[in-house]
Design a protein around this motif. Structure first.
Motif, mmCIF file in Angstrom:
data_model
loop_
_atom_site.group_PDB
_atom_site.id
_atom_site.type_symbol
_atom_site.label_atom_id
_atom_site.label_comp_id
_atom_site.label_asym_id
_atom_site.label_seq_id
_atom_site.Cartn_x
_atom_site.Cartn_y
_atom_site.Cartn_z
ATOM 1 N N VAL A 298 -27.923 63.636 -21.711
ATOM 2 C CA VAL A 298 -26.337 63.280 -21.771
ATOM 3 C C VAL A 298 -25.636 64.592 -22.135
ATOM 4 N N ALA A 299 -26.060 65.312 -22.910
ATOM 5 C CA ALA A 299 -25.451 66.821 -23.283
ATOM 6 C C ALA A 299 -25.045 67.381 -22.176
ATOM 7 N N GLN A 300 -25.995 67.493 -21.237
ATOM 8 C CA GLN A 300 -25.775 68.444 -19.945
ATOM 9 C C GLN A 300 -25.024 67.653 -19.028
ATOM 10 N N ILE A 301 -25.014 66.350 -19.060
ATOM 11 C CA ILE A 301 -24.183 65.595 -18.099
ATOM 12 C C ILE A 301 -22.502 65.770 -18.412
ATOM 13 N N ASP A 310 -17.305 55.576 -16.031
ATOM 14 C CA ASP A 310 -17.240 55.571 -14.588
ATOM 15 C C ASP A 310 -17.579 56.955 -14.092
ATOM 16 N N ALA A 311 -16.872 57.991 -15.173
ATOM 17 C CA ALA A 311 -17.074 59.488 -14.556
ATOM 18 C C ALA A 311 -18.549 59.815 -15.187
ATOM 19 N N TYR A 312 -18.912 59.340 -16.149
ATOM 20 C CA TYR A 312 -20.108 59.682 -16.436
ATOM 21 C C TYR A 312 -21.074 59.302 -15.614
ATOM 22 N N LYS A 313 -21.343 58.071 -15.152
ATOM 23 C CA LYS A 313 -22.158 57.506 -14.295
ATOM 24 C C LYS A 313 -22.330 58.332 -13.097
ATOM 25 N N LYS A 314 -21.169 58.793 -12.398
ATOM 26 C CA LYS A 314 -20.987 59.607 -11.256
ATOM 27 C C LYS A 314 -21.696 60.866 -11.598
ATOM 28 N N GLU A 315 -21.377 61.719 -12.766
ATOM 29 C CA GLU A 315 -21.910 62.881 -12.928
ATOM 30 C C GLU A 315 -23.484 62.662 -13.184
ATOM 31 N N GLN A 317 -25.749 61.041 -12.070
ATOM 32 C CA GLN A 317 -26.517 60.900 -10.641
ATOM 33 C C GLN A 317 -26.643 62.209 -10.078
ATOM 34 N N ARG A 318 -25.604 63.165 -10.150
ATOM 35 C CA ARG A 318 -25.419 64.407 -9.554
ATOM 36 C C ARG A 318 -26.402 65.227 -10.433
ATOM 37 N N VAL A 319 -26.097 65.421 -11.845
ATOM 38 C CA VAL A 319 -26.823 66.519 -12.525
ATOM 39 C C VAL A 319 -28.441 65.983 -12.507
ATOM 40 N N ILE A 320 -28.731 64.763 -12.869
ATOM 41 C CA ILE A 320 -29.946 64.632 -12.828
ATOM 42 C C ILE A 320 -30.834 64.820 -11.481
ATOM 43 N N LYS A 321 -30.189 64.499 -10.280
ATOM 44 C CA LYS A 321 -30.689 64.972 -9.213
ATOM 45 C C LYS A 321 -30.989 66.509 -8.993
ATOM 46 N N ALA A 322 -29.989 67.247 -9.383
ATOM 47 C CA ALA A 322 -30.098 68.633 -9.329
ATOM 48 C C ALA A 322 -31.429 68.914 -10.150
ATOM 49 N N ILE A 323 -31.328 68.814 -11.415
ATOM 50 C CA ILE A 323 -32.338 69.014 -12.263
ATOM 51 C C ILE A 323 -33.914 68.479 -11.741
ATOM 52 N N SER A 324 -33.803 67.435 -11.304
ATOM 53 C CA SER A 324 -35.131 66.881 -10.666
ATOM 54 C C SER A 324 -35.663 67.696 -9.424
ATOM 55 N N ASP A 325 -34.827 68.124 -8.484
ATOM 56 C CA ASP A 325 -35.036 68.714 -7.503
ATOM 57 C C ASP A 325 -35.593 70.281 -7.671
ATOM 58 N N SER A 326 -35.142 70.490 -8.842
ATOM 59 C CA SER A 326 -35.251 72.295 -9.299
ATOM 60 C C SER A 326 -36.574 72.285 -10.029
ATOM 61 N N VAL A 327 -36.731 71.055 -11.083
ATOM 62 C CA VAL A 327 -37.933 71.084 -11.917
ATOM 63 C C VAL A 327 -39.066 70.654 -11.066
ATOM 64 N N PHE A 328 -39.260 69.711 -10.571
ATOM 65 C CA PHE A 328 -40.374 69.216 -9.938
ATOM 66 C C PHE A 328 -40.923 70.110 -8.627
#
Length: 456
Positions: A298-301, A310-315, A317-328
């Motif tokens: 939440v802090a990173q988002i 609404d803005a939080y939900k959109k952001e 999805q973007r932030v967690i996808k980027a983290i997931s792609d990088s981490v995994f």
């Protein structure tokens, strides 16, 4: 005539028990021992003790084995009469004699009885986390070179102030009350202090490391919750040690070769797997520690902003996808290669608890619940599009009053522990983890959920 013969037989037995002399030979002592064992089975343990005491001198002179047997039966008979002190004295003698004879199985069995009587097989663990204090009371049982565990009691007491540090300068009353409630539960099981373990979670330890003023105040007030006690709080918990304890507590040992574990916490995701390649008597733990959890995500988002929903939900999805792609991609593919050999992942944490509670309330109280990708995707979809429907599931399928009460309490606790934004972040994070395991790491992965708290 039949009733008369039965009465005569019973009276004869009692006459034999009450007035028999000490055994004059080992053969006679064995007869006494055999009859004593039978009398125990018909709730005549006092009479059995009388016979065994008369058999004991003969066995002491002639046979260490039969002396050990007599001591064992004396211990069991005194246990029948709730005289634990005397029972333990005889059982300890028997155990030592079996060891001297190198009768390993008999010595092990007597030792397990001693552990049961003296509560030496009961342990308690208290974990102080950022948003709750957790308690586990467990009973151990030695099986195939390993102590298996049976959870006797668990409790997860939410901290109503949301974080342990929200009011570190204040009275700290809620946390003290929660800790005392845990200690009261432990006292009912008569668990001695040396088998009670109190730890600060790694999340708490890291938070305290960043704020020396809070550390001093929190330590001081926690100590006040342990008056007149030599109990100590372990403040040295590391992420890898916490991951190992979670894996040990959540995953049955028999499936270690095929199962890894993940705990989705507030500020991190920890877990790992055990490697038994060197043999069943030894093990090596390979830990996973990712600095992402429901609160830290939440802090990173939000990135120090205050986003509307609404803005939080959109952001998110973007932030967690980027983290997931990088981490995994970068971390899991270059390290922890053993994860690819484990096609089942045991997952825990508040977000997984929320998924099971909201989507499968009929399974309240289950130790493990198998999760599918459909479950996770539905959970994420509802978190993003219909939060109110998600957190108020239909409980008509929960017919059992005890189970219904359990799920209602779980729902109330989750409301205290997870905000809507944390739930959204956690649902997206859980989905990204499951997709990674199902595609990049372990194509045939299945998920199971162990609803057990950390117990070291």
């Amino acid at each position: 005539m039949k009733r008369f013969l039965i009465l005569f037989f019973v009276l004869s037995c009692w006459g034999f028990t009450g007035f028999a002399q000490k055994a004059q030979s080992l053969h006679q002592a064995i007869r006494y021992i055999k009859l004593a064992n039978t009398l125990r089975e018909v709730d005549k343990s006092d009479a059995a003790i009388n016979l065994l005491q008369r058999a004991l001198p003969a066995t002491q002179k002639t046979s260490l084995y039969w002396e050990a047997v007599t001591n064992e039966l004396l211990g069991l008979s005194y246990h029948d009469l709730h005289d634990t002190t005397t029972a333990l004295r005889y059982l300890q003698r028997a155990g030592a004699q079996y060891l001297k004879l190198k009768y390993v199985a008999s010595a092990w069995g007597v030792n397990e009885i001693i552990r049961n009587l003296s509560n030496k097989n009961l342990y308690a663990g208290i974990q102080i986390g950022l948003s709750s204090i957790k308690l586990a009371i467990l009973k151990t049982k030695y099986e195939t070179d390993f102590y298996e565990k049976e959870i006797k009691s668990i409790a997860d007491i939410a901290n109503p102030s949301v974080t342990l540090f929200a009011d570190a300068s204040g009275g700290f009353r809620a946390e003290q009350d929660a800790l005392r409630a845990c200690l009261d539960s432990i006292q009912r099981y008569n668990i001695p202090n040396e088998r009670v373990f109190i730890v600060l979670s790694n999340d708490v330890r890291e938070e305290l490391a960043r704020n020396s003023d809070s550390r001093r105040k929190v330590y001081d007030q926690l100590s006040r919750a342990l008056p007149n006690s030599n109990l100590k709080i372990d403040t040295s918990m590391t992420a890898n040690r916490e991951a190992e304890l979670f894996t040990t507590g959540a995953i049955p040992r028999k499936v270690w070769p095929t199962t890894s574990a993940l705990d989705l916490g507030k500020s991190s995701t920890i877990g790992g797997y055990f490697d038994l390649a060197t043999g069943p008597a030894s093990k090596t733990f390979h830990g996973v520690n990712l600095p992402f959890g429901t609160s830290s995500l939440v802090a990173q988002i939000e990135a120090k902003r205050s986003l509307n929903m609404d803005a939080y939900k959109k952001e998110a999805q973007r932030v967690i996808k980027a983290i997931s792609d990088s981490v995994f991609t970068n971390r899991f593919n270059t390290s922890n290669r053993g994860l690819q050999q484990r096609n089942t992942v045991g997952v825990g944490g508040d977000i997984v608890w929320a998924l099971v509670t909201y989507l499968h309330p009929e399974r309240a109280g289950f130790t493990a619940v198998a999760l599918t990708m459909d479950d996770v995707e539905r959970f994420k979809r509802l978190a993003l599009t219909d939060y109110r429907e998600l957190v108020k599931p239909n409980l008509n399928a929960v017919g059992d009053p005890i189970a219904r009460n359990k799920v209602e309490k779980d729902m109330a606790a989750l409301q205290n522990q997870l905000t809507e934004k944390q739930l959204i972040a956690g649902a997206l994070w859980l989905e990204s983890i499951m997709k990674a395991y199902s595609t990049v790491l372990v194509p045939s992965a299945s998920f199971s959920f162990e609803m057990r708290i950390l117990a070291g």
